[in-house]
Enzyme design. Structure first.
Site: not given
Length: 188
Positions: A51, A141-142, A145, A99-100
């Site tokens: 990210q 979630h992470e 990524h 989500c960022l």
């Protein structure tokens, strides 16, 4: 410490599997501190290397239990085991996540209720955490990524049209788009 730009959906680093961390030196320590600062300022509860444009298998997280206990850390080269996810449609009130890297948006998504995280810390020492509920959701979630998966990739079919419309309207879905917490203002 520095605030890092957060890549937005469409940047290739977000859609490719990350590589294992092999160097546990000062640069890694600095990166993790910068990731904490960026996550906190965003604000977010997790932030993965991809990210912030770093294609390495690591993420930071910050979560407070129902009892008010702060849980904050970094997971490097993690492995994640999850219980079977519940069956049925996700509830918009209790199962929506954001989500960022798809900022300002939230969509319901079914996730497993329990997860077991095994990783190493900044000193390459192994650890293990059992998580439930939202804490397990953060890990899932992470971890996604690190495999090049955004939560929007996992949404039920009915939401994919909305995601595509937001992506077009916002000018996302292409390489090189990012935002910097504390500098860029994003519409909610």
């Amino acid at each position: 410490m520095a605030v890092l730009p957060i890549r937005i959906s469409g940047d290739p680093v977000l859609h490719s599997p990350a590589s294992p961390v092999t160097d546990f030196g000062a640069d890694l320590h600095r990166l993790v501190e910068d990731m904490y600062e960026t996550m906190d300022l965003a604000p977010g509860v997790g932030l993965a290397g991809p990210q912030v444009g770093v294609p390495l298998r690591l993420f930071v997280y910050s979560y407070e239990t129902d009892e008010g206990e702060p849980l904050r850390g970094v997971a490097i080269n993690p492995e994640l085991w999850i219980s079977p996810p519940p069956v049925g449609e996700a509830d918009e009130d209790t199962e929506s996540e954001g989500c960022l890297s798809f900022p300002g948006e939230r969509f319901p998504l079914r996730r497993s209720e329990r997860a077991l995280l095994r990783a190493v810390d900044l000193d390459n020492r192994p650890f293990e955490i059992e998580a439930e509920g939202w804490f397990a959701r953060i890990f899932q979630h992470e971890y996604d990524h690190l495999d090049g998966i955004l939560y929007t990739d996992r949404l039920e079919y009915g939401y994919t049209k909305a995601v595509a419309k937001i992506t077009r309207r916002s000018g996302w879905g292409v390489p090189g788009v990012s935002w910097t917490p504390g500098i860029d203002h994003l519409e909610d």
